[in-house]
Write a protein that holds these residues in place. Sequence first.
Motif, PDB file in Angstrom:
ATOM      1  N   THR A 189     -58.733  48.364  51.639  1.00  0.00           N
ATOM      2  CA  THR A 189     -59.167  47.292  50.739  1.00  0.00           C
ATOM      3  C   THR A 189     -60.688  47.250  50.712  1.00  0.00           C
ATOM      4  O   THR A 189     -61.356  47.709  51.633  1.00  0.00           O
ATOM      5  N   ILE A 190     -61.201  46.676  49.647  1.00  0.00           N
ATOM      6  CA  ILE A 190     -62.640  46.457  49.533  1.00  0.00           C
ATOM      7  C   ILE A 190     -62.841  45.014  49.095  1.00  0.00           C
ATOM      8  O   ILE A 190     -62.314  44.595  48.073  1.00  0.00           O
ATOM      9  N   ASN A 191     -63.523  44.266  49.917  1.00  0.00           N
ATOM     10  CA  ASN A 191     -63.723  42.828  49.702  1.00  0.00           C
ATOM     11  C   ASN A 191     -62.384  42.115  49.449  1.00  0.00           C
ATOM     12  O   ASN A 191     -62.279  41.251  48.584  1.00  0.00           O
ATOM     13  N   GLY A 192     -61.340  42.527  50.174  1.00  0.00           N
ATOM     14  CA  GLY A 192     -60.035  41.890  50.084  1.00  0.00           C
ATOM     15  C   GLY A 192     -59.105  42.409  48.998  1.00  0.00           C
ATOM     16  O   GLY A 192     -57.929  42.073  48.975  1.00  0.00           O
TER      17      GLY A 192
ATOM     18  N   ALA B 229     -65.348  52.601  45.923  1.00  0.00           N
ATOM     19  CA  ALA B 229     -65.987  52.373  47.226  1.00  0.00           C
ATOM     20  C   ALA B 229     -67.428  52.869  47.224  1.00  0.00           C
ATOM     21  O   ALA B 229     -67.744  53.858  46.553  1.00  0.00           O
TER      22      ALA B 229
ATOM     23  N   TYR C 106     -69.017  55.628  52.399  1.00  0.00           N
ATOM     24  CA  TYR C 106     -67.680  55.811  52.962  1.00  0.00           C
ATOM     25  C   TYR C 106     -67.103  57.199  52.683  1.00  0.00           C
ATOM     26  O   TYR C 106     -66.123  57.605  53.303  1.00  0.00           O
TER      27      TYR C 106
ATOM     28  N   GLU D 222     -60.837  47.862  55.945  1.00  0.00           N
ATOM     29  CA  GLU D 222     -61.502  46.915  55.038  1.00  0.00           C
ATOM     30  C   GLU D 222     -62.915  47.417  54.802  1.00  0.00           C
ATOM     31  O   GLU D 222     -63.714  47.518  55.739  1.00  0.00           O
ATOM     32  N   LEU D 223     -63.218  47.742  53.564  1.00  0.00           N
ATOM     33  CA  LEU D 223     -64.543  48.206  53.188  1.00  0.00           C
ATOM     34  C   LEU D 223     -65.342  47.062  52.600  1.00  0.00           C
ATOM     35  O   LEU D 223     -64.780  46.100  52.085  1.00  0.00           O
ATOM     36  N   ALA D 224     -66.656  47.177  52.687  1.00  0.00           N
ATOM     37  CA  ALA D 224     -67.537  46.152  52.106  1.00  0.00           C
ATOM     38  C   ALA D 224     -68.473  46.818  51.106  1.00  0.00           C
ATOM     39  O   ALA D 224     -68.857  47.963  51.276  1.00  0.00           O
ATOM     40  N   THR D 225     -68.816  46.076  50.057  1.00  0.00           N
ATOM     41  CA  THR D 225     -69.784  46.597  49.106  1.00  0.00           C
ATOM     42  C   THR D 225     -71.167  46.516  49.737  1.00  0.00           C
ATOM     43  O   THR D 225     -71.430  45.667  50.582  1.00  0.00           O
ATOM     44  N   GLU D 226     -72.046  47.377  49.313  1.00  0.00           N
ATOM     45  CA  GLU D 226     -73.397  47.419  49.899  1.00  0.00           C
ATOM     46  C   GLU D 226     -74.260  46.332  49.329  1.00  0.00           C
ATOM     47  O   GLU D 226     -74.168  45.864  48.262  1.00  0.00           O
TER      48      GLU D 226
END
Length: 134
Positions: free
Chosen positions: A54-57, A104, A108, A130-134
Amino acid sequence: MRLAPWHVCYACIALSIPLVNGCTRTESTPQTPQTQPSEDFSGSRVHQLNGKVTINGSPVKEGVIKLIDASGRSMESLIESDGAFKIVGITPGPHKVSIESRNAPGKYSNAETSGLSIDLKRGVNTHNFELATE
């Protein structure tokens, strides 16, 4: 000596029974899926990793997740539209992880810069990334 027609009929039936018997199908009972890791031809166990990305949920809807073990061997899987993935045939131990997806951030896509890693155990492993945006 002449045979009666019913003698010929019984003889034909008697001779055809083994032929019909050999041609019939027998139904086998369905086998239950294995819940334990199975052995491959080398005698080692087959292990797997299941999870979601997931990225930011929100699910990462497409892409590739790749695991790289300490020896440099890599295994990968496509990421499904719900973010789910499954990698079978992994080796237990530490792995670096990369996730390539247009959704993404670029960091990553390289296992050296992603900051993602996992220590896999024997059998079935479940882990979500869980990935996060920069």
